[in-house]
Design a protein around this motif. Structure first.
Motif, PDB file in Angstrom:
ATOM      1  N   LEU A 251       0.870  -1.172   0.000  1.00 61.48           N
ATOM      2  CA  LEU A 251       0.000   0.000   0.000  1.00 61.48           C
ATOM      3  C   LEU A 251       0.908   1.223   0.000  1.00 61.48           C
ATOM      4  N   ILE A 252       0.907   1.987  -1.098  1.00 58.65           N
ATOM      5  CA  ILE A 252       1.866   3.088  -1.270  1.00 58.65           C
ATOM      6  C   ILE A 252       1.124   4.410  -1.417  1.00 58.65           C
ATOM      7  N   ALA A 253       1.507   5.387  -0.599  1.00 55.19           N
ATOM      8  CA  ALA A 253       0.920   6.727  -0.652  1.00 55.19           C
ATOM      9  C   ALA A 253       2.027   7.748  -0.850  1.00 55.19           C
ATOM     10  N   GLY A 254       1.759   8.738  -1.676  1.00 53.63           N
ATOM     11  CA  GLY A 254       2.744   9.788  -1.912  1.00 53.63           C
ATOM     12  C   GLY A 254       2.749  10.202  -3.366  1.00 53.63           C
ATOM     13  N   SER A 255       3.431  11.294  -3.649  1.00 52.85           N
ATOM     14  CA  SER A 255       3.531  11.796  -5.014  1.00 52.85           C
ATOM     15  C   SER A 255       4.928  12.326  -5.256  1.00 52.85           C
ATOM     16  N   GLY A 256       5.287  12.437  -6.527  1.00 55.26           N
ATOM     17  CA  GLY A 256       6.610  12.937  -6.884  1.00 55.26           C
ATOM     18  C   GLY A 256       7.018  12.437  -8.253  1.00 55.26           C
ATOM     19  N   PRO A 257       8.187  12.849  -8.723  1.00 56.35           N
ATOM     20  CA  PRO A 257       8.623  12.481 -10.085  1.00 56.35           C
ATOM     21  C   PRO A 257       8.853  10.994 -10.281  1.00 56.35           C
ATOM     22  N   LYS A 258       9.082  10.237  -9.215  1.00 54.63           N
ATOM     23  CA  LYS A 258       9.316   8.798  -9.349  1.00 54.63           C
ATOM     24  C   LYS A 258       8.010   7.998  -9.433  1.00 54.63           C
ATOM     25  N   ALA A 259       6.877   8.678  -9.376  1.00 52.47           N
ATOM     26  CA  ALA A 259       5.593   7.976  -9.464  1.00 52.47           C
ATOM     27  C   ALA A 259       5.440   7.280 -10.809  1.00 52.47           C
TER      28      ALA A 259
END
Length: 463
Positions: A251-259
């Motif tokens: 379960l992964i939460a977060g945002s950024g260029p590696k998405a």
């Protein structure tokens, strides 16, 4: 003694993160202790001008251009008129900056010293010494901290890093860790003690049974999806972890260029049914995400403290994290399994954590009460207040430094050696060591600023 304090940083709510949470929690606890605190940050989308948050915390969102990762464009002197207006309006006595990469922080400390205000800097990050970005950042930090009253670091590793980067006397650097509001990060199965039920609005629930070999285990990752957070390491290790145990999901939460890289790996490996991507989540939603899991995975490549792993442990998750930076200082060994920042070792450590949970050798139901006793924002506010007392002279130099180093044999001479002199000649000497451009050029600027300030004081006295 109550103070009027300005917390200055580019990083603040509504952006989620450790620095943002630190500033907010520290500010509210200082307000509870009778101090006046305002926050100065740049404008965010939908946040411009003056806003009031919980507990009467006043936030100034100044309109400056953001260039990278919510850092504003450095203007040096363009910020001064707004900063001076806020300082005079709020009668600020202490300017407290946060973040080595925050342009507003560096400029606020520079202008605060010009105006004769007390200054404190808190470093939340670790930086290297070899790459171009770190070299430039370290030069800027050395220049800014040449004329600051006291420095705070969030871990002992962070202190060592900051002292080396900015050529500081270790005696003017204190270590005050981050904390967590434990009651906001309770496990679903938390059973408060009899004398704590009134303070916790939680319905007691039975402790869950031991996980069996066929029970599903959920691994939670909540992070900004950037390189330094170890997302490339996560992308490489995740397929191997899932292949080793068919009853594991992520379960992964977060945002950024590696998405994008993360999504491509999931599609290529056809892991859509075993990996759930939630995207960005607000800080108040973090607990609801964490309690859906059993293990918290933190593959960061560099970290000064890592507040999120304290929040995870408070939620009753077993923590798997890389042994980097200040992370080994944060939690006791029975709550964590450490790994080298390498793919093979991260896979091994995660497998070991899964085995421990299935065997029942880890009592995660006890983690919340233990974290609650270890970390408190009230304690952080008390220790920060002592720093303010020390730099303003409310307590003696000996009392201040013996409080920072209670177990050391600190002579009066060593105490005085750790207190910077703020006579103009001594300030100029410290700037002189900052390089040809920053050192020599800044001396002329500060001499003119000092002469102007003294002229204004004389004119005021004559009038």
């Amino acid at each position: 003694m109550p103070y009027n304090i300005a917390m200055v940083s580019d990083y603040f709510f509504p952006q989620p993160g450790g620095v943002e949470s630190h500033i907010y929690q520290l500010a509210t606890k200082l307000i509870d202790r009778g101090h006046k605190v305002v926050v100065i940050t740049h404008a965010y989308k939908g946040r411009t001008g003056v806003h009031y948050l919980t507990n009467g915390l006043k936030v100034y969102h100044v309109p400056f251009l953001v260039i990278y990762r919510e850092t504003s464009f450095p203007t040096v002197f363009s910020f001064f008129p707004m900063f001076r207006n806020i300082v005079l309006r709020e009668r600020i006595e202490i300017v407290h900056g946060h973040g080595s990469l925050s342009s507003l922080c560096h400029e606020a400390i520079l202008h605060a010293r010009t105006m004769g205000l007390k200054t404190v800097f808190t470093d939340h990050s670790l930086f290297g010494f070899a790459d171009a970005g770190s070299i430039l950042t370290n030069k800027l930090l050395k220049f800014t901290l040449s004329d600051v009253d006291h420095i705070i670091c969030v871990s002992h590793t962070c202190k060592e890093n900051t002292v080396l980067r900015a050529s500081l006397d270790p005696l003017i650097v204190s270590v005050i860790p981050n904390a967590v509001v434990a009651e906001n990060f309770q496990p679903l199965t938390y059973v408060p003690k009899a004398n704590d039920i009134s303070s916790y609005s939680v319905k007691p629930q039975p402790i869950p049974r031991r996980l069996g070999p066929d029970d599903q285990i959920t691994i939670v990752v909540i992070s900004r999806l950037f390189y330094n957070k170890g997302i490339d390491l996560l992308i490489a290790a995740m397929p191997r972890i899932l292949a080793a145990d068919p009853n594991v999901r992520f379960l992964i939460a977060g945002s950024g260029p590696k998405a994008i890289d993360l999504e491509q790996m999931i599609e290529r490996r056809m892991l859509q049914d075993r990996v759930e991507l939630l995207g960005p989540v607000r800080h108040e939603e973090v607990r609801d995400v964490m309690v859906r899991g059993h293990i918290y995975l933190h593959p960061s490549l560099t970290e000064a403290f890592g507040t999120v792993i304290v929040e995870a442990a408070s939620c009753g998750l077993y923590v798997v994290c890389t042994r980097v930076g200040g992370i080994p200082e944060v939690l006791p060994r029975h709550m964590t399994t450490f790994a080298k920042p390498e793919e093979d070792d991260l896979v091994r450590a995660t497998g070991s954590a899964i085995a421990k949970l299935r065997s029942g050798s880890v009592k995660t139901e006890r983690f919340h009460d233990q974290v609650r006793m270890m970390y408190s924002w009230t304690d952080v506010a008390l220790r920060t207040e002592r720093v303010y007392d020390g730099i303003t002279g409310a307590i003696s130099e000996e009392e201040f430094f013996y409080g920072i180093h209670p177990d050391g044999n600190w002579s009066a001479a060593r105490v005085r050696a750790g207190v910077q002199s703020y006579a103009l000649i001594d300030r100029l000497k410290r700037y002189y060591g900052c390089g040809v451009w920053a050192g020599l050029a800044s001396q002329a600027i500060h001499q003119r600023q000092e002469q102007t300030r003294r002229t204004q004081l004389v004119s005021t006295e004559v009038c």
